[in-house]
Design a protein around this motif. Structure first.
Motif, mmCIF file in Angstrom:
data_model
loop_
_atom_site.group_PDB
_atom_site.id
_atom_site.type_symbol
_atom_site.label_atom_id
_atom_site.label_comp_id
_atom_site.label_asym_id
_atom_site.label_seq_id
_atom_site.Cartn_x
_atom_site.Cartn_y
_atom_site.Cartn_z
ATOM 1 N N PRO A 199 0.888 -1.322 0.144
ATOM 2 C CA PRO A 199 0.127 -0.062 0.034
ATOM 3 C C PRO A 199 0.810 1.321 -0.070
ATOM 4 O O PRO A 199 1.860 1.406 0.682
ATOM 5 N N ARG A 200 0.416 2.382 -0.762
ATOM 6 C CA ARG A 200 1.022 3.545 -0.822
ATOM 7 C C ARG A 200 1.360 4.357 0.622
ATOM 8 O O ARG A 200 2.608 4.470 1.006
ATOM 9 N N ASP A 201 0.568 4.043 1.350
ATOM 10 C CA ASP A 201 0.685 4.752 2.943
ATOM 11 C C ASP A 201 1.842 3.866 3.612
ATOM 12 O O ASP A 201 2.816 4.516 4.134
ATOM 13 N N GLU A 202 1.842 2.755 3.441
ATOM 14 C CA GLU A 202 2.676 2.016 4.134
ATOM 15 C C GLU A 202 4.239 2.173 3.619
ATOM 16 O O GLU A 202 5.242 2.392 4.122
ATOM 17 N N SER A 203 4.435 2.559 2.155
ATOM 18 C CA SER A 203 5.728 2.746 1.599
ATOM 19 C C SER A 203 6.363 4.199 1.940
ATOM 20 O O SER A 203 7.286 4.096 2.120
ATOM 21 N N VAL A 204 5.178 5.045 2.241
ATOM 22 C CA VAL A 204 5.506 6.252 2.210
ATOM 23 C C VAL A 204 6.008 6.342 3.740
ATOM 24 O O VAL A 204 7.121 6.979 3.989
ATOM 25 N N SER A 205 5.358 5.637 4.770
ATOM 26 C CA SER A 205 5.798 5.924 6.058
ATOM 27 C C SER A 205 6.966 5.072 6.260
ATOM 28 O O SER A 205 8.015 5.590 7.079
ATOM 29 N N ALA A 206 7.303 4.079 5.406
ATOM 30 C CA ALA A 206 8.579 3.096 5.423
ATOM 31 C C ALA A 206 9.823 4.165 5.120
ATOM 32 O O ALA A 206 10.862 4.214 5.859
ATOM 33 N N ILE A 207 9.510 4.966 4.019
ATOM 34 C CA ILE A 207 10.664 5.751 3.543
ATOM 35 C C ILE A 207 10.846 7.099 4.349
ATOM 36 O O ILE A 207 11.900 7.199 4.902
ATOM 37 N N ALA A 208 9.865 7.452 5.200
ATOM 38 C CA ALA A 208 9.916 8.449 6.093
ATOM 39 C C ALA A 208 10.859 8.031 7.262
ATOM 40 O O ALA A 208 11.551 8.729 7.763
ATOM 41 N N ALA A 209 10.411 6.831 7.869
ATOM 42 C CA ALA A 209 11.204 6.125 8.921
ATOM 43 C C ALA A 209 12.698 6.146 8.519
ATOM 44 O O ALA A 209 13.578 6.187 9.551
ATOM 45 N N LEU A 210 12.769 5.570 7.512
ATOM 46 C CA LEU A 210 14.367 5.119 6.899
ATOM 47 C C LEU A 210 15.010 6.539 6.727
ATOM 48 O O LEU A 210 16.305 6.780 7.226
ATOM 49 N N THR A 211 14.281 7.652 6.455
ATOM 50 C CA THR A 211 15.057 8.786 6.212
ATOM 51 C C THR A 211 15.417 9.446 7.670
ATOM 52 O O THR A 211 16.553 9.925 7.785
ATOM 53 N N ARG A 212 14.514 9.287 8.554
ATOM 54 C CA ARG A 212 14.611 10.113 9.879
ATOM 55 C C ARG A 212 15.735 8.987 10.640
ATOM 56 O O ARG A 212 16.725 9.728 11.057
ATOM 57 N N ALA A 213 15.897 7.661 10.034
ATOM 58 C CA ALA A 213 16.983 6.843 10.700
ATOM 59 C C ALA A 213 18.314 7.365 10.026
ATOM 60 O O ALA A 213 19.415 7.587 10.838
ATOM 61 N N VAL A 214 18.633 7.466 8.883
ATOM 62 C CA VAL A 214 19.612 7.866 8.024
ATOM 63 C C VAL A 214 20.103 9.299 8.798
ATOM 64 O O VAL A 214 21.276 9.134 8.921
ATOM 65 N N PHE A 215 19.305 10.141 8.781
ATOM 66 C CA PHE A 215 19.732 11.358 9.430
ATOM 67 C C PHE A 215 20.035 11.688 10.588
ATOM 68 O O PHE A 215 20.826 12.615 11.066
ATOM 69 N N CYS A 216 19.252 11.024 11.654
ATOM 70 C CA CYS A 216 19.735 10.611 12.841
ATOM 71 C C CYS A 216 21.174 10.201 12.960
ATOM 72 O O CYS A 216 22.178 10.879 13.714
ATOM 73 N N TYR A 217 21.524 9.046 12.089
ATOM 74 C CA TYR A 217 22.705 8.651 12.283
ATOM 75 C C TYR A 217 23.838 9.749 11.750
ATOM 76 O O TYR A 217 25.051 9.929 12.263
ATOM 77 N N GLN A 218 23.535 10.406 10.835
ATOM 78 C CA GLN A 218 24.279 11.424 10.128
ATOM 79 C C GLN A 218 24.617 12.641 11.220
ATOM 80 O O GLN A 218 25.909 12.903 11.395
ATOM 81 N N ASP A 219 23.553 13.132 11.869
ATOM 82 C CA ASP A 219 23.767 14.081 12.926
ATOM 83 C C ASP A 219 24.757 13.745 14.053
ATOM 84 O O ASP A 219 25.543 14.185 14.453
ATOM 85 N N HIS A 220 24.505 12.324 14.528
ATOM 86 C CA HIS A 220 25.350 11.802 15.543
ATOM 87 C C HIS A 220 26.843 11.874 15.173
ATOM 88 O O HIS A 220 27.604 11.966 15.560
ATOM 89 N N VAL A 221 27.018 11.178 13.892
ATOM 90 C CA VAL A 221 28.455 10.881 13.258
ATOM 91 C C VAL A 221 28.969 12.275 13.102
ATOM 92 O O VAL A 221 30.273 12.510 13.437
ATOM 93 N N ALA A 222 28.274 13.115 12.368
ATOM 94 C CA ALA A 222 28.786 14.563 11.976
ATOM 95 C C ALA A 222 29.246 15.305 13.414
ATOM 96 O O ALA A 222 30.440 15.853 13.337
#
Length: 436
Positions: free
Chosen positions: A153-176
């Protein structure tokens, strides 16, 4: 603009059952990072990190560190730090680790190299933006491809990408943040050291547009810019090893002062200053010392004053370009006078091409046969005998003789009449061909 290939991603089979939601509720956060659905974790684990590491490294070099693109040690450290980040990020996305457990030994080693080379923090920040955007792109593409193949479902895909995006940039902020703190701490420590201050001041001297140094700055550098200079560029010798050569270099040249400056992690330049001028015999002694030490080096001409100081380094760098064109024939130590004609002609590319055509005629054509004839002609002129040329080229002596006869026929005159010009034309041909 060069297009870079996308990293290879092998998505998990689309017939596997996906989790029902990717929404990150407060209780699903670990240190502020959303816990990703099981299917997103499986897809995250499928990304080819080696391939992605190559892409990220190439983009970072092109955007943030173009001046170090040919420095193999620097690029190697950059790639190691990127791969470390990729593995750390994948472990986080897959739920194998938390931010608090992230270790960055290679990344901190790379930061040390950046500080040592005087690379500004703005370049580091630019590399981080490019690096993590490229990583995010790869993982989002993998998740999107899986979702489309599994017809989620579209909503599930969008939610997954949003969660993935948040995880990636949390990692970036921590490392940077960690890296920025380490960069600032090391930079401050180095700024307090005399050696680092000298390096910074030398960079300013080499910048033609920089303001004049104060008397205090000149004292800190400890070098007489008003003297007459020679630069010795050591392409395979780092700063520390170059410093060990300084006493011998000074003695060979009867120089009163020397100044060492790192050009990369494994190369350096040494300027030598004399107040009563240079002679060809002093350069010969300098060359002899370097040959005894079995050091690869390029020796500039001699030039006075601050402009001469800069010009010496420019000449030494020009010699290194010619060294590359000489290939296997390049002697370990090359003086500017050895290659002055090539360097002069390269100031005007059109004139250089006319010179090549006038000297080589049809032998300058870009064909396999002409390349063989040019290589044979060059080997014969450099090594002096057909036997030596045959041994170098790994062909029979009769083959060398036949090729030389063909080359002479295409030249339309005896080879001996224009030995120097022919050799220069062949080297220029290689240089210009490498630029295409």
């Amino acid at each position: 603009m060069v297009e870079l290939a996308a990293p290879h991603v092998t998505s998990a089979p689309p017939d596997q059952t996906a989790d029902s939601t990717a929404t990150a509720s407060p209780e699903s956060l670990v240190n502020g990072v959303p816990r990703l659905p099981e299917w997103v974790q499986r897809v995250s684990a499928s990304v080819d990190l080696e391939s992605l590491g190559d892409v990220v490294t190439a983009r970072c070099v092109a955007v943030a560190f173009p001046q170090h693109a040919d420095d193999e040690d620097f690029v190697g450290r950059l790639r190691a730090s990127i791969l470390e980040n990729l593995h750390g990020l994948r472990d986080l996305l897959c739920g194998h680790t938390t931010l608090a457990e992230v270790q960055l030994k290679a990344r901190l080693d790379f930061v040390t190299a950046q500080v040592h080379l005087g690379i500004p923090q703005t370049s580091m920040q630019r590399s981080y933006r490019v690096s993590f955007f490229t990583m995010w792109e790869a993982w989002v593409d993998a998740v999107r491809a899986y979702a489309e193949a599994a017809d989620l479902p579209r909503d599930e895909s969008v939610s997954a990408i949003a969660a993935l995006t948040r995880a990636v940039f949390c990692y970036q902020d921590h490392v940077a943040s960690q890296v920025a703190e380490n960069y600032a701490r090391m930079d401050e420590a180095l700024r307090r050291s005399r050696a680092h201050v000298r390096q910074r001041l030398i960079r300013e001297v080499l910048n033609v547009d920089s303001e004049a140094l104060s008397p205090a700055d000149i004292v800190t550098i400890g070098y007489a810019f008003e003297d007459e200079h020679v630069a010795v560029l050591l392409p395979d010798t780092g700063e520390e090893a170059a410093s060990r050569l300084v006493p011998g270099l000074k003695q060979a040249a009867r120089a009163r002062l020397a100044l060492v400056y790192p050009l990369s992690l494994r190369s350096a330049v040494v300027w030598l200053a004399r107040s009563n001028g240079w002679t060809a015999s002093l350069i010969d002694e300098l060359r002899a010392f370097l040959c005894r030490e079995k050091v690869t080096a390029s020796i500039s001409g001699w030039h006075p004053g601050l402009d001469g100081f800069r010009h010496c380094l420019e000449q030494a760098r020009e010699i290194e370009r010619i060294r590359a064109a000489w290939g296997d024939f390049a002697p370990p130590v090359i003086q500017y006078s050895d290659v002055g004609l090539e360097i002069l002609l390269l100031q005007d590319r059109d004139r250089a091409r006319r010179f090549i055509r006038e000297e080589l005629g049809s032998l300058a054509d870009d064909t396999v046969e002409c390349r063989k004839l040019r290589d044979t002609l060059d080997a014969s002129l450099r090594l002096g005998t057909h036997v030596a040329a045959a041994e170098h080229l790994r062909v029979h002596e009769h083959t060398v003789r036949n090729r030389l006869h063909k080359a002479e026929a295409q030249l339309g005159r005896p080879i001996a009449d224009r030995r120097t010009e022919i050799q220069v034309a062949i080297r220029l041909q290689r240089l210009l061909a490498a630029e295409r």
